[in-house]
Design an enzyme around this catalytic site. Sequence first.
Site, PDB file in Angstrom:
ATOM      1  N   ASP A 104       3.914   7.459 -12.045  1.00  0.00           N
ATOM      2  CA  ASP A 104       3.962   8.902 -12.285  1.00  0.00           C
ATOM      3  C   ASP A 104       5.441   9.335 -12.265  1.00  0.00           C
ATOM      4  OD1 ASP A 104       2.756  11.508 -12.493  1.00  0.00           O
ATOM      5  OD2 ASP A 104       2.920  11.759 -10.344  1.00  0.00           O
ATOM      6  N   LYS A 132       2.358   7.753 -16.858  1.00  0.00           N
ATOM      7  CA  LYS A 132       2.561   9.127 -17.338  1.00  0.00           C
ATOM      8  C   LYS A 132       4.052   9.326 -17.547  1.00  0.00           C
ATOM      9  CE  LYS A 132      -0.737  11.005 -14.016  1.00  0.00           C
ATOM     10  NZ  LYS A 132      -0.925  12.093 -13.044  1.00  0.00           N
ATOM     11  N   PHE A 153      -4.264  14.935 -14.209  1.00  0.00           N
ATOM     12  CA  PHE A 153      -4.624  14.278 -12.959  1.00  0.00           C
ATOM     13  C   PHE A 153      -5.896  13.472 -13.200  1.00  0.00           C
ATOM     14  CE2 PHE A 153      -5.866  13.573  -8.602  1.00  0.00           C
ATOM     15  CZ  PHE A 153      -4.641  13.315  -8.017  1.00  0.00           C
ATOM     16  N   VAL A 154      -5.826  12.164 -12.960  1.00  0.00           N
ATOM     17  CA  VAL A 154      -6.950  11.286 -13.283  1.00  0.00           C
ATOM     18  C   VAL A 154      -7.549  10.655 -12.029  1.00  0.00           C
ATOM     19  CG1 VAL A 154      -6.148  10.792 -15.622  1.00  0.00           C
ATOM     20  CG2 VAL A 154      -5.418   9.320 -13.725  1.00  0.00           C
ATOM     21  N   ARG A 166     -13.037   6.980  -6.340  1.00  0.00           N
ATOM     22  CA  ARG A 166     -12.453   5.662  -6.616  1.00  0.00           C
ATOM     23  C   ARG A 166     -13.472   4.735  -7.266  1.00  0.00           C
ATOM     24  NH1 ARG A 166      -7.419   5.047  -4.002  1.00  0.00           N
ATOM     25  NH2 ARG A 166      -7.223   6.138  -2.024  1.00  0.00           N
TER      26      ARG A 166
HETATM   27  P1  IMP Z   1       4.914   8.056  -8.219  1.00  0.00           P
HETATM   28  O1  IMP Z   1       5.675   7.572  -7.018  1.00  0.00           O
HETATM   29  O2  IMP Z   1       5.128   9.526  -8.447  1.00  0.00           O
HETATM   30  O3  IMP Z   1       5.142   7.251  -9.463  1.00  0.00           O
HETATM   31  O4  IMP Z   1       3.419   8.021  -7.813  1.00  0.00           O
HETATM   32  C1  IMP Z   1       2.611   6.963  -7.995  1.00  0.00           C
HETATM   33  C2  IMP Z   1       1.377   7.132  -7.136  1.00  0.00           C
HETATM   34  O5  IMP Z   1       0.878   8.466  -7.170  1.00  0.00           O
HETATM   35  C3  IMP Z   1       0.271   6.268  -7.686  1.00  0.00           C
HETATM   36  O6  IMP Z   1       0.266   5.037  -7.021  1.00  0.00           O
HETATM   37  C4  IMP Z   1      -0.958   7.066  -7.371  1.00  0.00           C
HETATM   38  O7  IMP Z   1      -1.436   6.691  -6.107  1.00  0.00           O
HETATM   39  C5  IMP Z   1      -0.513   8.485  -7.287  1.00  0.00           C
HETATM   40  N1  IMP Z   1      -0.889   9.214  -8.518  1.00  0.00           N
HETATM   41  C6  IMP Z   1      -0.100   9.534  -9.562  1.00  0.00           C
HETATM   42  N2  IMP Z   1      -0.770  10.180 -10.509  1.00  0.00           N
HETATM   43  C7  IMP Z   1      -2.046  10.270 -10.063  1.00  0.00           C
HETATM   44  C8  IMP Z   1      -3.254  10.820 -10.637  1.00  0.00           C
HETATM   45  O8  IMP Z   1      -3.305  11.357 -11.753  1.00  0.00           O
HETATM   46  N3  IMP Z   1      -4.372  10.699  -9.873  1.00  0.00           N
HETATM   47  C9  IMP Z   1      -4.374  10.105  -8.644  1.00  0.00           C
HETATM   48  N4  IMP Z   1      -3.284   9.568  -8.086  1.00  0.00           N
HETATM   49  C10 IMP Z   1      -2.127   9.659  -8.796  1.00  0.00           C
END
Ligand code: IMP
Length: 182
Positions: A104, A132, A153-154, A166
């Site tokens: 993300d 994303k 948001f998925v 989950r």
């Molecule tokens: P990042 O550090 O922002 O890249 O976040 C990654 C983590 O955020 C992933 O391992 C997910 O656990 C959580 N995450 C990111 N997007 C989503 C979503 O759309 N749904 C649920 N969890 C998400």
Amino acid sequence: MTQAYAIDEMISAKAIAARIEELAREISTTFADTEKLVVVGLLRGSFVFIADLVRELNLPIEVDFLEASSYGDAMESSREVRILKDLRGAIEGRDVLVVEDIVDTGHTMNHVIRLLKSRKPARLRSIALLDKPSRREVDFRADWTGFEIPDEFVVGYGIDFAQRNRNLPFIGKVRFLEEGTA
Ligand code: IMP
Ligand code: MG
């Protein structure tokens, strides 16, 4: 109480399975000469993905897990990443594949990859089921990505919203409902 929401299917179980077959073929080729690949799942979101992925790999493997803090129970990512559970095994001189559910902002994978790199693995690669790219805050790209998705948001296929959903076999997007609608 969380607000009521519906889940709209975004990626079917069949499409996920087909994509995993392709990815597994590429990974098996890349690591064809490995003595044994250490497949590292990031808890908890990757547990379904890693289970399906390893069963398609035509390689000697072992499985280990790492847990990094991310969202807590909220929908906003935190920039500070902490390791809540470290690997059981050493990875120095080993071939390692890190398996993540979603990239993300990129902070989690950026942190985890840097940490594991400092342990001097022979080869270190990463795979994310979902990406994303429009949300990125740090420069990170997994070596393999299942699907690029828009900023939604998925949930499902291991991925949660406040620990729920989950167990859905597909990836769905969360749609919040106004009171009295469905
Ligand atoms: P990042 O550090 O922002 O890249 O976040 C990654 C983590 O955020 C992933 O391992 C997910 O656990 C959580 N995450 C990111 N997007 C989503 C979503 O759309 N749904 C649920 N969890 C998400
Ligand atoms: Mg996660």
